[in-house]
Design a protein around this motif. Structure first.
Motif, PDB file in Angstrom:
ATOM      1  N   GLU A 166       0.897  -1.231  -0.072  1.00  0.00           N
ATOM      2  CA  GLU A 166       0.093  -0.191   0.066  1.00  0.00           C
ATOM      3  C   GLU A 166       0.740   1.077   0.174  1.00  0.00           C
ATOM      4  O   GLU A 166       0.464   2.390  -0.731  1.00  0.00           O
ATOM      5  N   GLU A 167       1.935   1.228   0.507  1.00  0.00           N
ATOM      6  CA  GLU A 167       2.803   2.383   0.795  1.00  0.00           C
ATOM      7  C   GLU A 167       3.253   2.585  -0.627  1.00  0.00           C
ATOM      8  O   GLU A 167       3.695   3.742  -0.932  1.00  0.00           O
ATOM      9  N   LEU A 168       3.752   1.506  -1.214  1.00  0.00           N
ATOM     10  CA  LEU A 168       4.420   1.609  -2.406  1.00  0.00           C
ATOM     11  C   LEU A 168       3.348   2.449  -3.568  1.00  0.00           C
ATOM     12  O   LEU A 168       3.647   3.195  -4.239  1.00  0.00           O
ATOM     13  N   GLU A 169       2.161   1.768  -3.695  1.00  0.00           N
ATOM     14  CA  GLU A 169       1.177   2.309  -4.389  1.00  0.00           C
ATOM     15  C   GLU A 169       0.928   3.762  -3.975  1.00  0.00           C
ATOM     16  O   GLU A 169       1.031   4.820  -5.125  1.00  0.00           O
ATOM     17  N   LYS A 170       0.925   4.179  -2.557  1.00  0.00           N
ATOM     18  CA  LYS A 170       0.771   5.620  -2.422  1.00  0.00           C
ATOM     19  C   LYS A 170       2.045   6.606  -2.794  1.00  0.00           C
ATOM     20  O   LYS A 170       1.833   7.682  -3.495  1.00  0.00           O
ATOM     21  N   ARG A 171       3.027   5.978  -2.851  1.00  0.00           N
ATOM     22  CA  ARG A 171       4.700   6.737  -3.179  1.00  0.00           C
ATOM     23  C   ARG A 171       4.315   7.175  -4.496  1.00  0.00           C
ATOM     24  O   ARG A 171       4.650   8.127  -5.081  1.00  0.00           O
ATOM     25  N   LEU A 172       4.040   5.896  -5.401  1.00  0.00           N
ATOM     26  CA  LEU A 172       3.934   6.005  -6.889  1.00  0.00           C
ATOM     27  C   LEU A 172       2.932   7.089  -7.299  1.00  0.00           C
ATOM     28  O   LEU A 172       3.379   7.843  -8.096  1.00  0.00           O
ATOM     29  N   ARG A 173       1.754   6.976  -6.816  1.00  0.00           N
ATOM     30  CA  ARG A 173       0.777   8.060  -7.241  1.00  0.00           C
ATOM     31  C   ARG A 173       1.190   9.408  -6.700  1.00  0.00           C
ATOM     32  O   ARG A 173       0.949  10.375  -7.189  1.00  0.00           O
ATOM     33  N   GLY A 174       1.644   9.499  -5.587  1.00  0.00           N
ATOM     34  CA  GLY A 174       1.792  10.815  -4.874  1.00  0.00           C
ATOM     35  C   GLY A 174       2.803  11.716  -5.457  1.00  0.00           C
ATOM     36  O   GLY A 174       3.197  12.696  -5.334  1.00  0.00           O
ATOM     37  N   ARG A 175       3.806  10.815  -6.177  1.00  0.00           N
ATOM     38  CA  ARG A 175       5.217  11.484  -7.016  1.00  0.00           C
ATOM     39  C   ARG A 175       4.302  12.364  -7.889  1.00  0.00           C
ATOM     40  O   ARG A 175       4.955  13.409  -8.412  1.00  0.00           O
ATOM     41  N   GLY A 176       3.191  11.958  -8.534  1.00  0.00           N
ATOM     42  CA  GLY A 176       2.453  13.152  -9.404  1.00  0.00           C
ATOM     43  C   GLY A 176       3.256  13.443 -10.589  1.00  0.00           C
ATOM     44  O   GLY A 176       2.855  14.421 -11.438  1.00  0.00           O
ATOM     45  N   THR A 177       4.294  12.415 -11.194  1.00  0.00           N
ATOM     46  CA  THR A 177       4.635  12.905 -12.348  1.00  0.00           C
ATOM     47  C   THR A 177       4.393  12.079 -13.404  1.00  0.00           C
ATOM     48  O   THR A 177       4.869  12.286 -14.405  1.00  0.00           O
ATOM     49  N   GLU A 178       3.485  10.852 -13.257  1.00  0.00           N
ATOM     50  CA  GLU A 178       3.354  10.079 -14.536  1.00  0.00           C
ATOM     51  C   GLU A 178       1.543   9.916 -14.392  1.00  0.00           C
ATOM     52  O   GLU A 178       0.932   9.882 -13.499  1.00  0.00           O
ATOM     53  N   PRO A 179       1.174   9.775 -15.608  1.00  0.00           N
ATOM     54  CA  PRO A 179      -0.200   9.600 -15.861  1.00  0.00           C
ATOM     55  C   PRO A 179      -0.619   8.134 -15.230  1.00  0.00           C
ATOM     56  O   PRO A 179       0.132   7.281 -15.173  1.00  0.00           O
ATOM     57  N   GLU A 180      -2.154   7.891 -14.994  1.00  0.00           N
ATOM     58  CA  GLU A 180      -2.462   6.669 -14.475  1.00  0.00           C
ATOM     59  C   GLU A 180      -2.200   5.347 -15.063  1.00  0.00           C
ATOM     60  O   GLU A 180      -1.845   4.506 -14.675  1.00  0.00           O
TER      61      GLU A 180
END
Ligand code: 5GP
Length: 234
Positions: A166-180
């Motif tokens: 869950e933490e990994l997913e959060k970090r990846l989305r939180g970066r805000g540098t990549e589209p979905e």
């Protein structure tokens, strides 16, 4: 390749199996690479891998800051620069043709396609640093780590794991540098990487960037207490 600097074949000493073309595919080049993975002072090649978003680049940035004696390989990529990334610092940014040329001429120690882009490690600078006894670190994906294991068996492979998925997913989305769609591809790759943890010599759980750096530094300096295999929270 954009920009001017490229640490390519001209920096590989002449008369070695690494000079000229086709180095990676040559069995002789493989032998040279294997010997070069431990430098004259015992320094060796350390590979840091782990799923996208786990914090590898934060760890690497902290290492750069706090331990400038460690040499971090700068990879070539066909990915476009993110805001704040500089050619020659985080990556050498290349176009497809340039990457094709580098891969075909054996100038890459390893390379892989990851989430739609290609990434590779320039071979010459890594061998030079190892030969000079400089502690050397590669930050690469699982496919690249497997290639290094095959060609440089003495390399130490470190897996950086997230505290939780869950933490990994959060970090990846939180970066805000990549589209979905890119995030989805990176998460899919992350599941594959997580399943391969057992292939690595040791796992560091990224609960603290400072602690991970501390362990890595000990490993790079070849401290025996840092080399004990297994999983250790950092
Ligand atoms: P990013 O696009 O987030 O900078 O990197 C994506 C993935 O490519 C990360 O897992 C990173 O470790 C990996 N990577 C970066 N450089 C290299 C390289 O030279 N070779 C390989 N195989 N993977 C790399």
């Amino acid at each position: 390749m954009t920009g001017t600097s490229w640490p390519g074949e001209s920096r590989v000493p002449e008369g070695t199996a690494e000079s000229g073309s086709g180095g990676f595919t040559s069995p002789v080049a493989g032998l040279v690479a294997a010997r070069a993975s431990a430098g004259p002072t015992g320094n060796r090649l350390t590979v840091l891998s782990g799923p996208s978003g786990v914090g590898k680049s934060t760890v690497v940035a902290e290492l750069r800051r706090a331990h400038p004696q460690v040499w971090l390989s700068v990879s070539v990529t066909t990915r476009k620069p993110r805001p704040g990334e500089t050619h020659g610092v985080e990556y050498f940014f290349a176009d497809d043709d340039e990457f094709d040329r580098l891969a075909a001429s054996g100038e890459l120690l390893e390379w892989a396609e990851f989430a739609g882009n290609r990434y590779g490690t320039p071979r010459g600078p890594v061998l030079e640093k190892l030969a000079a006894g400089v502690p050397t670190l590669l930050e690469i994906d699982l496919q690249g780590a497997r290639q290094v294991r095959a060609s440089m068996p003495e390399a130490v492979l470190v897996f950086l794991a997230p505290p939780t998925w869950e933490e990994l997913e959060k970090r990846l989305r939180g970066r805000g540098t990549e589209p979905e769609d890119v995030i989805a591809r990176r998460l899919a790759a992350g599941r594959i990487e997580m399943a391969a943890e057992q292939e690595f010599d040791l796992t560091l759980v990224n609960t603290s960037v400072q602690d991970v750096c501390h362990r890595l530094i000990a490993l790079l300096a070849d401290a025996p207490e840092a080399s004990s295999p297994g999983r250790s929270p950092s």
